[in-house]
Design a protein around this motif. Structure first.
Motif, PDB file in Angstrom:
ATOM      1  N   LYS A 142      17.688  16.382  31.828  1.00  0.00           N
ATOM      2  CA  LYS A 142      18.388  17.596  32.201  1.00  0.00           C
ATOM      3  C   LYS A 142      17.476  18.817  32.043  1.00  0.00           C
ATOM      4  O   LYS A 142      16.437  18.760  31.377  1.00  0.00           O
ATOM      5  N   ASN A 143      17.878  19.914  32.659  1.00  0.00           N
ATOM      6  CA  ASN A 143      17.087  21.145  32.573  1.00  0.00           C
ATOM      7  C   ASN A 143      16.987  21.677  31.152  1.00  0.00           C
ATOM      8  O   ASN A 143      16.053  22.415  30.818  1.00  0.00           O
ATOM      9  N   ASN A 144      17.947  21.320  30.301  1.00  0.00           N
ATOM     10  CA  ASN A 144      17.919  21.786  28.908  1.00  0.00           C
ATOM     11  C   ASN A 144      16.990  20.946  28.029  1.00  0.00           C
ATOM     12  O   ASN A 144      16.940  21.130  26.817  1.00  0.00           O
ATOM     13  N   GLY A 145      16.272  19.982  28.639  1.00  0.00           N
ATOM     14  CA  GLY A 145      15.340  19.142  27.887  1.00  0.00           C
ATOM     15  C   GLY A 145      15.969  17.884  27.316  1.00  0.00           C
ATOM     16  O   GLY A 145      15.260  17.021  26.794  1.00  0.00           O
ATOM     17  N   GLN A 146      17.304  17.762  27.415  1.00  0.00           N
ATOM     18  CA  GLN A 146      17.993  16.579  26.907  1.00  0.00           C
ATOM     19  C   GLN A 146      18.087  15.497  27.991  1.00  0.00           C
ATOM     20  O   GLN A 146      17.913  15.777  29.178  1.00  0.00           O
ATOM     21  N   ASN A 147      18.379  14.272  27.546  1.00  0.00           N
ATOM     22  CA  ASN A 147      18.417  13.134  28.451  1.00  0.00           C
ATOM     23  C   ASN A 147      19.843  12.785  28.870  1.00  0.00           C
ATOM     24  O   ASN A 147      20.812  13.121  28.186  1.00  0.00           O
ATOM     25  N   VAL A 148      19.923  12.076  29.985  1.00  0.00           N
ATOM     26  CA  VAL A 148      21.164  11.443  30.414  1.00  0.00           C
ATOM     27  C   VAL A 148      20.982   9.936  30.230  1.00  0.00           C
ATOM     28  O   VAL A 148      19.993   9.365  30.695  1.00  0.00           O
ATOM     29  N   PHE A 149      21.936   9.313  29.535  1.00  0.00           N
ATOM     30  CA  PHE A 149      21.856   7.885  29.247  1.00  0.00           C
ATOM     31  C   PHE A 149      22.938   7.142  30.015  1.00  0.00           C
ATOM     32  O   PHE A 149      24.012   7.685  30.287  1.00  0.00           O
ATOM     33  N   SER A 150      22.674   5.874  30.307  1.00  0.00           N
ATOM     34  CA  SER A 150      23.711   4.978  30.802  1.00  0.00           C
ATOM     35  C   SER A 150      23.470   3.597  30.207  1.00  0.00           C
ATOM     36  O   SER A 150      22.505   3.392  29.456  1.00  0.00           O
ATOM     37  N   TYR A 151      24.345   2.666  30.542  1.00  0.00           N
ATOM     38  CA  TYR A 151      24.297   1.327  29.943  1.00  0.00           C
ATOM     39  C   TYR A 151      23.710   0.324  30.933  1.00  0.00           C
ATOM     40  O   TYR A 151      24.060   0.323  32.116  1.00  0.00           O
ATOM     41  N   PHE A 152      22.828  -0.536  30.420  1.00  0.00           N
ATOM     42  CA  PHE A 152      22.191  -1.548  31.253  1.00  0.00           C
ATOM     43  C   PHE A 152      22.041  -2.841  30.473  1.00  0.00           C
ATOM     44  O   PHE A 152      22.037  -2.854  29.244  1.00  0.00           O
ATOM     45  N   ASN A 153      21.913  -3.956  31.229  1.00  0.00           N
ATOM     46  CA  ASN A 153      21.535  -5.229  30.619  1.00  0.00           C
ATOM     47  C   ASN A 153      20.035  -5.189  30.368  1.00  0.00           C
ATOM     48  O   ASN A 153      19.240  -5.249  31.303  1.00  0.00           O
ATOM     49  N   ILE A 154      19.654  -5.074  29.091  1.00  0.00           N
ATOM     50  CA  ILE A 154      18.251  -4.850  28.779  1.00  0.00           C
ATOM     51  C   ILE A 154      17.664  -5.974  27.945  1.00  0.00           C
ATOM     52  O   ILE A 154      16.715  -6.642  28.360  1.00  0.00           O
ATOM     53  N   SER A 155      18.221  -6.217  26.783  1.00  0.00           N
ATOM     54  CA  SER A 155      17.538  -7.010  25.764  1.00  0.00           C
ATOM     55  C   SER A 155      18.000  -8.462  25.737  1.00  0.00           C
ATOM     56  O   SER A 155      19.033  -8.835  26.293  1.00  0.00           O
TER      57      SER A 155
END
Length: 688
Positions: free
Chosen positions: A509-522
């Motif tokens: 984001k423009n404020n330097g923070q992230n947007v997260f979502s859920y994924f099949n990862i590990s």
């Protein structure tokens, strides 16, 4: 308060009194290995013959321990660790798997209300429990999602013969904690009923007096559980089972040095309607309709009485199910079909969402000879929001002789993505980061981009394919031995979990923070060994020992260790660590153990129950910044806990009990928030 202190003193004095002559105890207890259980197979089986790893907690063991809530008695079992989440609720860790992978049942039907993946087990009183059946390992072949790690079934008491009986009890403990029970059972000919009521209240506890907030704020709750049984005939019986739970807690927080107050409320309703139909000596059916609703509401307001934050959670589950068992000589064929309809409306959801699924399962209990038992089955789930699941299981028990048997099982388990992982839409108001559920993420990212709030989106991120359920392969191999005074069982286990759902950065984001979502990862795995033994030195003295060794690691870390092998030490120097320095998953102890001593003094009709528990060190946080838990991180040191209860029986009517949990007052306020320190208690119970 003076009355409660006086009561505590009187009960404690009665515990050590030896002046009263009592009659011989008329209560007969069955050998634990011969207890009949139902959870593992959905049919009645003798525990010792089961090919699956299973633990039974009897009502007698619960009563003698002096505990009052489900989380307390479960924490005393081998291989079960209770872990608090960010909400403070304690969830169950079995075979190294998190609480989200264990299904909790009451009388065979599931509880709901996992607002952050964890059920609040303290909302279940133990005052009317007949026994608790714990099946360890993947049980999705019978129970579907959430049973990937195992199943815990709380079975309540039921009238068995024509009579009116019951009990009244009151327990007072440290922190001004009160627990009052009424349990009434009545049966006359075709009609029987059970009414259970419980009231629980506490002032909470505070481990760090230097801070204005308590670790546990004051709260109270009550439970009412009426059950009705009617036998139309020997072949057709009706069960109507209801449960109502209500809780209210003070809610406090400090945000930016400002004090906020409010309250939090929980309400739960469960209703089960079941017909038991015996078609013939060989065919038996159950027709069940179950509905449950869980609500949680909370708010915080500032010193000017202006609401700062509010949250709500409202979940419904409706489930009809039909199951039939056909007896074929020495074998049994069990099948079931049903559907789930589930809705959730909660804070940070754009709208109410719903799931629906249909399922069927089939199980064959095969006994080719007296020595062999083979249990084979599968379940098929068709779900509206994720791919269909096929869950097979195979288990074998071989009876070497009358005293010794071998058992093994292999099963497939799965856990569906939950509502939060699919539909969450949350932005932290103070920090500014955002968490989006998988099913709403793409549309919300497009909206944020149109509004000019995004600096960039991560390349290669796609939401085209549905989020997959987490899946596991579970293997158990063990032994059961019982001869004369010794009983023991050993079980080695292995779990491999694929498509583990975790958060991942999808945009900045423009404020330097992230947007997260859920994924099949590990992909993770756990393996270990569990050992339980009991030795009866005499009819009056019994000693039990339990132990679990556990290893739990992330396979992706081991496969790509070069991404994690550099850390900053305490002197801010960059050093290289070895793969052997990787400790494993957070909040897992390699060693846990318990020793339990039960001693009965028949002449004075007194039971002494001493339990000692050990948990080895474990890591909670990555403190050196390499995103894994290694030996250079900060660990919670291993510790011992000791619980003691003493029970005295008077004329088979009264029980007086006193004791202490965490007898030696071990606490670690900075790292263990759910360990309250020493708690004395006293209890009086009248049986009629």
């Amino acid at each position: 308060m003076n009355f409660k202190i006086t009561l505590f003193t009187v009960v404690l004095f009665c515990q050590i009194s030896v002046s009263q002559e009592v009659q011989k105890d008329s209560v007969e207890t069955n050998e634990l290995s011969e207890v009949k259980v139902t959870t593992a197979t959905r049919t009645e089986r003798v525990l010792s013959s089961l090919p699956l790893p299973m633990t039974i907690i009897t009502s007698e063991a619960i009563m003698k321990s002096g505990v009052t809530r489900l989380n307390e008695i479960l924490s005393e079992q081998t291989g079960i660790i209770l872990i608090p989440d960010e909400s403070g609720f304690e969830g169950i860790q079995m075979q190294g798997l998190d609480a989200a992978y264990t299904m909790i049942l009451i009388d065979g039907v599931p509880l709901v209300g996992r607002s952050s993946g964890v059920l609040d087990l303290s909302r279940v009183s133990v005052g009317n429990i007949e026994r608790i059946e714990i099946v360890k390992g993947a049980s999705s072949a019978l129970y579907g999602s959430e049973a990937m790690g195992g199943v815990i079934n709380v079975i309540t008491k039921r009238p068995k013969k024509d009579m009116f009986t019951g009990s009244l009890s009151y327990r007072y403990a440290t922190f001004n904690t009160s627990d009052a029970n009424t349990n009434l059972l009545w049966k006359k000919k075709k009609f029987s009923a059970n009414l259970f009521a419980n009231f629980y209240s506490t002032e909470g506890y505070d481990l760090d007096k230097s801070t204005p907030l308590k670790n546990l704020e004051p709260f109270y709750n009550f439970t009412i559980q009426p059950k009705i049984y009617y036998d139309f005939s020997e072949n057709l019986k009706l069960i109507v089972n209801n449960r109502f739970y209500d809780m209210k807690m003070d809610n406090r927080a400090i945000i930016d040095s400002e004090n906020y107050t409010g309250d939090a409320k929980e309400k739960e309703w469960n209703s089960q309607l079941k017909f038991e139909h015996k078609w013939s000596s060989k065919v038996y059916s159950e027709y069940e309709f179950y509905a449950t609703n869980y609500q949680n509401d909370s708010f915080l307001k500032d010193q000017n009485n202006i609401v700062f934050e509010s949250a709500y959670y409202n979940q419904w589950l409706i489930r009809p199910e039909l199951r039939t068992t056909i007896s074929l000589k020495n074998d049994k064929l069990t099948g079931g079909v049903g559907l789930n309809y589930e809705t959730l409306d909660r804070t940070y959801f754009e709208k109410q969402v719903n799931f629906n699924s249909q399922y069927l399962y089939l199980q064959y209990d095969y006994n080719p000879t007296e020595k062999w038992n083979v249990l084979a089955g599968f379940r098929y789930d068709n779900h509206s929001e994720y791919a269909s699941q096929f869950s097979p299981k195979l288990a074998v028990n071989y009876k070497v002789n009358e005293n010794f048997s071998l058992k093994s099982s292999v099963g497939y388990g799965y856990k569906a993505p939950d509502f939060r992982q699919l539909y969450f839409d949350f932005t932290n108001p103070s920090v500014g980061y955002t968490v989006l559920g998988y099913n709403v993420a793409e549309d919300r990212l497009d909206q944020l981009e149109e509004q000019g709030q995004l600096l960039s989106r991560v390349d290669g991120v796609s939401f085209g394919e549905p989020l997959k359920p987490e899946s596991s392969i579970n293997v158990n191999f063990g032994t059961f031995y019982k001869k004369n005074k010794l009983r023991l069982d050993v079980n080695a286990f292995y779990n491999s979990i694929e498509n583990l759902i975790d958060t991942r950065v999808v945009a900045q984001k423009n404020n330097g923070q992230n947007v997260f979502s859920y994924f099949n990862i590990s992909k993770i795995f756990t393996y270990g060994l569990e050992f339980n033994s009991t030795y009866d030195f005499t009819k009056q003295l019994s000693v039990s020992f339990g132990y679990q060794f556990l290893t739990a690691k992330d396979k992706s870390v081991l496969d790509n260790f070069e991404n994690y092998q550099y850390i900053r030490n305490s002197d801010l120097q960059t050093i290289q660590i070895k793969k052997s320095d990787y400790f494993g998953l957070f909040n897992r102890s390699k060693h846990t153990a318990n020793v339990k001593l039960a001693y009965t003094i028949p002449k004075i009709k007194t039971d002494i129950n001493l339990r000692v528990f050990y948990r080895s060190k474990y890591g909670m946080f990555d403190t050196n910044g390499n995103q894994i838990l290694d030996k250079y991180d900060t660990f919670v040191d291993g510790y011992f806990l000791t619980n003691l209860s003493i029970s005295k029986y008077i004329a088979d009517k009264f029980m007086l009990q006193a004791g202490a949990n965490n007898l030696f007052d071990f606490t670690d306020p900075s790292q263990i928030s759910n360990l309250a320190g020493r708690q004395f208690f006293a209890r009086i119970q009248y049986n009629f």
